[in-house]
Write a protein that holds these residues in place. Structure first.
Motif, PDB file in Angstrom:
ATOM      1  N   ARG A 114      -5.969  -3.940   4.696  1.00 46.30           N
ATOM      2  CA  ARG A 114      -5.938  -3.661   3.260  1.00 46.30           C
ATOM      3  C   ARG A 114      -5.008  -2.486   2.953  1.00 46.30           C
ATOM      4  NH1 ARG A 114     -11.470  -4.948   3.553  1.00 46.30           N
ATOM      5  NH2 ARG A 114     -12.083  -2.746   3.674  1.00 46.30           N
ATOM      6  N   VAL A 115      -5.040  -1.494   3.833  1.00 44.06           N
ATOM      7  CA  VAL A 115      -4.158  -0.341   3.651  1.00 44.06           C
ATOM      8  C   VAL A 115      -2.701  -0.758   3.859  1.00 44.06           C
ATOM      9  CG1 VAL A 115      -3.503   1.922   4.563  1.00 44.06           C
ATOM     10  CG2 VAL A 115      -5.910   1.340   4.276  1.00 44.06           C
ATOM     11  N   GLN A 116      -2.463  -1.523   4.908  1.00 44.33           N
ATOM     12  CA  GLN A 116      -1.097  -1.994   5.174  1.00 44.33           C
ATOM     13  C   GLN A 116      -0.561  -2.815   4.001  1.00 44.33           C
ATOM     14  OE1 GLN A 116      -1.369  -4.128   8.871  1.00 44.33           O
ATOM     15  NE2 GLN A 116      -1.738  -2.294  10.094  1.00 44.33           N
ATOM     16  N   ASP A 117      -1.413  -3.690   3.453  1.00 45.08           N
ATOM     17  CA  ASP A 117      -0.998  -4.518   2.322  1.00 45.08           C
ATOM     18  C   ASP A 117      -0.710  -3.658   1.096  1.00 45.08           C
ATOM     19  OD1 ASP A 117      -1.268  -6.761   3.871  1.00 45.08           O
ATOM     20  OD2 ASP A 117      -3.225  -7.341   3.066  1.00 45.08           O
ATOM     21  N   ALA A 118      -1.578  -2.664   0.845  1.00 43.43           N
ATOM     22  CA  ALA A 118      -1.396  -1.783  -0.317  1.00 43.43           C
ATOM     23  C   ALA A 118      -0.106  -0.986  -0.183  1.00 43.43           C
ATOM     24  CB  ALA A 118      -2.591  -0.842  -0.460  1.00 43.43           C
ATOM     25  N   LYS A 183      -2.773   5.189  -1.647  1.00 41.99           N
ATOM     26  CA  LYS A 183      -3.353   6.469  -1.226  1.00 41.99           C
ATOM     27  C   LYS A 183      -4.876   6.391  -1.199  1.00 41.99           C
ATOM     28  CE  LYS A 183       0.307   9.634  -2.755  1.00 41.99           C
ATOM     29  NZ  LYS A 183       0.659  10.728  -3.694  1.00 41.99           N
ATOM     30  N   ALA A 184      -5.454   5.763  -2.204  1.00 42.84           N
ATOM     31  CA  ALA A 184      -6.913   5.627  -2.263  1.00 42.84           C
ATOM     32  C   ALA A 184      -7.429   4.771  -1.115  1.00 42.84           C
ATOM     33  CB  ALA A 184      -7.321   5.018  -3.606  1.00 42.84           C
ATOM     34  N   ALA A 185      -6.703   3.675  -0.825  1.00 43.57           N
ATOM     35  CA  ALA A 185      -7.115   2.794   0.270  1.00 43.57           C
ATOM     36  C   ALA A 185      -7.051   3.522   1.604  1.00 43.57           C
ATOM     37  CB  ALA A 185      -6.231   1.554   0.294  1.00 43.57           C
ATOM     38  N   ARG A 186      -6.002   4.307   1.825  1.00 49.32           N
ATOM     39  CA  ARG A 186      -5.885   5.047   3.087  1.00 49.32           C
ATOM     40  C   ARG A 186      -6.955   6.130   3.184  1.00 49.32           C
ATOM     41  NH1 ARG A 186      -3.270   5.578   7.481  1.00 49.32           N
ATOM     42  NH2 ARG A 186      -1.927   3.794   6.988  1.00 49.32           N
TER      43      ARG A 186
END
Length: 220
Positions: A114-118, A183-186
């Motif tokens: 999800r972080v990579q995609d974001a 940033k929020a996902a990470r």
């Protein structure tokens, strides 16, 4: 990272599965031995029960020996059943641990993706903004070179500039939004998902170790 931690319990699972296999084989050997003792005891009993066989103290001694062998065989069968049950308990434990491991591996890797995609979406939004900003600058400076950056159709230079300005502003807003989302996902990954996955994987290791230790104590 989570991707590495997700494999930790595999070592404990291997030990548990190996020990379960050993117990199952030992159970089969114990059962064969017990059945052999029972068969031998029956043969002895049949021999002393035949007509013409010696009786008295000899027959009583053989009968006592047969009873002892029967008891030994019964204990052996009970031991074989216990070993088999221990092996089944270990295999069930290993299966439950493996399901838990796969669950947290999947959860951890999904959070990473999800972080990579974001971040990938943020990069694409930046590329789009940069391209529009460059096109806008060319139109503002009256640069008619570059094919796709020139004027199109019957629109005036002012109309084209205004349209590009709106697109640039929208692209800028979209880029900022995607950067914040990345940033929020990470942050969530680092502060929540990774610690959660690692904690639960450690708990699975402790559970597997405890179950294996318990069966070893029973066996001992």
């Amino acid at each position: 990272g989570v991707s590495c931690a997700a494999f930790w319990p595999e070592y404990e699972l291997t030990y548990g599965q190996d020990f379960a296999t050993y117990l199952k084989k030992r159970s089969a050997l114990e059962e064969d031995n017990a059945q052999g003792l029972k068969k031998l005891a029956r043969m002895n009993q049949e021999n002393i029960s035949r007509p013409g066989s010696r009786h008295g103290t000899y027959s009583r001694a053989v009968e006592e020996l047969n009873r002892i062998q029967e008891r030994m065989a019964d204990h052996g069968l009970q031991f074989a059943v216990s070993l088999y049950q221990m092996s089944e308990d270990l295999l069930e434990l290993a299966d439950n641990i493996d399901k838990g491991r796969k669950h947290w591996k999947h959860a951890g890797m999904s959070a990473e993706k999800r972080v990579q995609d974001a971040e990938s979406q943020a990069e694409k939004a930046k590329a789009k903004y940069d391209a529009l900003a460059e096109q806008y600058d060319r139109v503002k400076t009256g640069d008619k070179q570059g094919g796709k950056f020139g004027l199109k159709g019957h629109k005036s230079a002012v109309q084209v500039e205004e349209e590009l300005n709106r697109k640039v502003q929208a692209a800028d807003s979209d880029y900022k939004s995607k950067v914040q989302a990345a940033k929020a996902a990470r942050q969530e990954l680092v502060s929540v998902h990774r610690p959660q996955a690692v904690h639960n994987l450690k708990q699975l290791i402790y559970e597997c170790d405890s179950g294996l230790t318990l069966q070893l104590q029973k066996y001992g």
